[in-house]
Design an enzyme around this catalytic site. Structure first.
Site, PDB file in Angstrom:
ATOM      1  N   LEU A  63       0.812  -1.224   0.000  1.00 38.55           N
ATOM      2  CA  LEU A  63       0.000   0.000   0.000  1.00 38.55           C
ATOM      3  C   LEU A  63       0.842   1.269   0.000  1.00 38.55           C
ATOM      4  O   LEU A  63       0.360   2.335  -0.394  1.00 38.55           O
ATOM      5  CB  LEU A  63      -0.937   0.010   1.212  1.00 38.55           C
ATOM      6  CG  LEU A  63      -2.065  -1.020   1.229  1.00 38.55           C
ATOM      7  CD1 LEU A  63      -2.830  -0.937   2.535  1.00 38.55           C
ATOM      8  CD2 LEU A  63      -3.006  -0.823   0.050  1.00 38.55           C
ATOM      9  N   SER A  84      -5.370  -3.388   4.834  1.00 43.05           N
ATOM     10  CA  SER A  84      -5.310  -2.219   5.706  1.00 43.05           C
ATOM     11  C   SER A  84      -3.886  -2.099   6.224  1.00 43.05           C
ATOM     12  O   SER A  84      -3.236  -3.111   6.501  1.00 43.05           O
ATOM     13  CB  SER A  84      -6.278  -2.379   6.879  1.00 43.05           C
ATOM     14  OG  SER A  84      -6.321  -1.216   7.667  1.00 43.05           O
ATOM     15  N   TYR A 156      -6.656   5.575  14.422  1.00 45.92           N
ATOM     16  CA  TYR A 156      -7.324   4.564  13.605  1.00 45.92           C
ATOM     17  C   TYR A 156      -8.642   5.072  13.015  1.00 45.92           C
ATOM     18  O   TYR A 156      -8.847   4.971  11.795  1.00 45.92           O
ATOM     19  CB  TYR A 156      -7.542   3.277  14.402  1.00 45.92           C
ATOM     20  CG  TYR A 156      -8.240   2.200  13.600  1.00 45.92           C
ATOM     21  CD1 TYR A 156      -7.551   1.505  12.607  1.00 45.92           C
ATOM     22  CD2 TYR A 156      -9.579   1.900  13.815  1.00 45.92           C
ATOM     23  CE1 TYR A 156      -8.187   0.525  11.845  1.00 45.92           C
ATOM     24  CE2 TYR A 156     -10.223   0.925  13.053  1.00 45.92           C
ATOM     25  CZ  TYR A 156      -9.521   0.243  12.079  1.00 45.92           C
ATOM     26  OH  TYR A 156     -10.156  -0.711  11.318  1.00 45.92           O
ATOM     27  N   LYS A 160      -9.354   5.501   8.864  1.00 48.57           N
ATOM     28  CA  LYS A 160     -10.441   4.850   8.124  1.00 48.57           C
ATOM     29  C   LYS A 160     -11.389   5.891   7.518  1.00 48.57           C
ATOM     30  O   LYS A 160     -11.872   5.727   6.396  1.00 48.57           O
ATOM     31  CB  LYS A 160     -11.209   3.899   9.029  1.00 48.57           C
ATOM     32  CG  LYS A 160     -10.382   2.772   9.626  1.00 48.57           C
ATOM     33  CD  LYS A 160      -9.658   1.943   8.580  1.00 48.57           C
ATOM     34  CE  LYS A 160     -10.539   1.007   7.814  1.00 48.57           C
ATOM     35  NZ  LYS A 160      -9.768   0.071   6.964  1.00 48.57           N
ATOM     36  N   PRO A 185     -17.589  -2.640   8.652  1.00 47.48           N
ATOM     37  CA  PRO A 185     -17.834  -3.586   9.739  1.00 47.48           C
ATOM     38  C   PRO A 185     -17.592  -2.966  11.118  1.00 47.48           C
ATOM     39  O   PRO A 185     -16.768  -2.065  11.287  1.00 47.48           O
ATOM     40  CB  PRO A 185     -16.811  -4.706   9.490  1.00 47.48           C
ATOM     41  CG  PRO A 185     -16.193  -4.405   8.160  1.00 47.48           C
ATOM     42  CD  PRO A 185     -16.352  -2.940   7.932  1.00 47.48           C
ATOM     43  N   VAL A 188     -14.851  -7.365  14.304  1.00 44.22           N
ATOM     44  CA  VAL A 188     -14.986  -8.586  13.507  1.00 44.22           C
ATOM     45  C   VAL A 188     -14.478  -9.798  14.295  1.00 44.22           C
ATOM     46  O   VAL A 188     -13.314  -9.841  14.706  1.00 44.22           O
ATOM     47  CB  VAL A 188     -14.226  -8.458  12.182  1.00 44.22           C
ATOM     48  CG1 VAL A 188     -14.407  -9.718  11.334  1.00 44.22           C
ATOM     49  CG2 VAL A 188     -14.700  -7.231  11.405  1.00 44.22           C
TER      50      VAL A 188
END
Length: 342
Positions: A63, A84, A156, A160, A185, A188
Site C-alpha cells: 500500500l 489495511s 485509527y 479509516k 464492519p 470482527v
C-alpha cells in the site's frame, strides 16, 4: 465466473473473502507484501476447507508503494480492497496510519480504473461512522460520518474515515465510470484460520489466556467475518450496491464482561482463566500510565455506540449470524489451533 482481485490476502477478512469467492467459482488473485507469505495464505485457505487453494494467483504489492498495483489489477472484473496498513492503535505520529490508509486506497483505485475494473468494494469500518459524536440513543447508520474534530478521535478512526472519504472523492472526480461500494464492519469475530486474525479476536484470546485480571468497561458492535465476506460478495455484484456504503453489524452491542460471561458459561473448563469481574475506570486510567493497550482503551470506556445493518439486510438480503454463535466459533478456533494457553 469473474476474475476478482482481493488486496491483503494474508488478512483475516481477506482470507475468508477468498474462501467464499472460490466456493462461488470465481477466479481469484490476491496481493501480498512479501511473496513468501503466499504459502501462509494457501495454508489458511486449506484450513478453511478450500479444495482449490493452490489455484489462487498472487501479486506482490504494498500500500505504501506504486509498484505492482497495475499488474495486480490487470484483467480483473472486480477488486475487493480489504488490505489495511499495519500499525499501533495509538502511534506516536498519527500519519503512520493515516497516510498509508488514504494513499494505499487511492493506489488501488487508480489501478482498478486503469484496468477498466467494473466495481471496487472498499473495506472501511464502523470507525468511519460512529466516533467523535455525543452520546445518542438512536443507532448509527450509513448516513453518519465520524466527526474528526470530536474529542478523543484517535489515529485509527481518522485513518479509516479519511481513506473512505478519499475513495468516494476519487470515484466522483477521476473514476472514469469505475463503480464503488463500501462495507463498514463493526468489531470482527469468527473462526481464525491461523495466526493472522483481527484485533477483535485478540480480545477473545486475551480473555481465554487470563491476560487481564478484570475486563474494561467497553461495549462494541459485533459481526462474524464470514458474514463480512458474504457482504463483500453481495456488494460486488448487486446492481443495488453501486454507490452505497453498508454498515455490517449482527445485532446489539455487547460489553467485554458479557463476552467473558458467555465464554465461562459455554466453554466450562476451557474458559477457566477468563476473568469474572469488570475493572473500575480508575483502575484502567492507572494502568494506562504504563500500558499502551490500556491507554488506547480510555476513550472507549463506558461508551455504548449502537448501530444498525437494516440497509444491508433490506437492500442486499444479507442475514448475519448472531453474537453468541460468532463468539463461540472464535474461541473454539483459537483453542483448536493451539493459539491460547492449554
Amino acid at each position: 465466473m469473474s476474475t476478482v482481485l482481493v488486496t491483503g490476502g494474508t488478512g483475516f477478512i481477506g482470507v475468508h473473502t477468498i474462501l467464499q469467492l472460490l466456493a462461488d467459482g470465481h477466479v481469484v488473485r490476491t496481493t501480498v507484501r512479501n511473496p513468501d507469505r503466499s504459502k501462509d495464505v494457501i495454508a489458511m485457505l486449506r484450513e478453511g476447507g478450500a479444495d482449490t487453494a493452490d489455484q489462487v494467483g498472487f501479486a506482490t504489492a504494498d500500500l505504501t508503494r506504486d509498484d505492482g498495483w497495475r499488474e495486480a489489477a490487470s484483467g480483473c472484473d472486480y477488486v475487493l480492497h480489504v488490505a489495511s496498513p499495519l500499525g499501533s492503535n495509538v502511534p506516536e505520529d498519527e500519519n503512520e496510519l493515516i497516510v498509508p490508509a488514504r494513499e494505499g486506497t487511492l493506489r488501488v483505485l487508480r489501478a482498478a480504473r486503469d484496468a477498466r475494473v467494473k466495481r471496487v468494494v472498499v473495506t472501511s469500518s464502523f470507525a468511519a461512522i460512529g466516533y467523535g459524536h455525543p452520546p445518542q440513543a438512536k443507532p448509527f447508520d450509513e448516513t453518519v460520518w465520524t466527526n474528526l474534530d470530536g474529542p478523543d478521535v484517535q489515529a485509527y478512526p481518522k485513518s479509516k474515515t479519511l481513506a473512505e472519504r478519499a475513495a468516494w472523492d476519487f470515484v466522483a472526480r477521476e473514476g472514469g465510470g469505475l463503480e464503488l461500494a463500501v462495507v463498514n464492519p463493526t468489531a470482527v469475530f469468527g473462526p481464525a484460520l491461523g495466526p493472522d486474525f483481527s484485533e477483535s479476536i485478540g480480545i477473545i484470546r486475551a480473555l481465554l489466556d487470563g491476560a487481564m485480571p478484570a475486563v474494561p468497561r467497553i461495549h462494541f458492535g459485533l459481526v462474524d467475518v464470514r458474514d463480512v465476506a458474504d457482504l463483500h460478495l453481495r456488494a460486488m455484484t448487486s446492481p443495488k450496491a453501486k454507490g452505497e456504503r453498508f454498515l455490517a453489524v449482527a445485532g446489539e452491542t455487547m460489553s467485554v464482561l458479557q463476552v467473558a460471561r458467555l465464554l465461562r458459561r459455554k466453554l466450562g473448563g476451557k474458559a477457566r482463566r477468563v476473568p469474572r469481574f469488570q475493572a473500575p475506570d480508575w483502575m484502567m486510567r492507572l494502568a494506562a500510565r504504563r500500558n499502551p493497550l490500556a491507554r488506547a482503551a480510555l476513550p472507549l470506556l463506558g461508551k455504548v455506540r449502537r448501530s444498525t445493518s437494516a440497509k444491508a439486510q433490506n437492500l442486499l438480503a444479507w442475514r448475519p449470524r448472531g453474537n453468541e454463535e460468532m463468539i463461540l466459533a472464535t474461541a473454539e478456533s483459537l483453542i483448536r489451533l493451539g493459539l491460547v494457553k492449554a
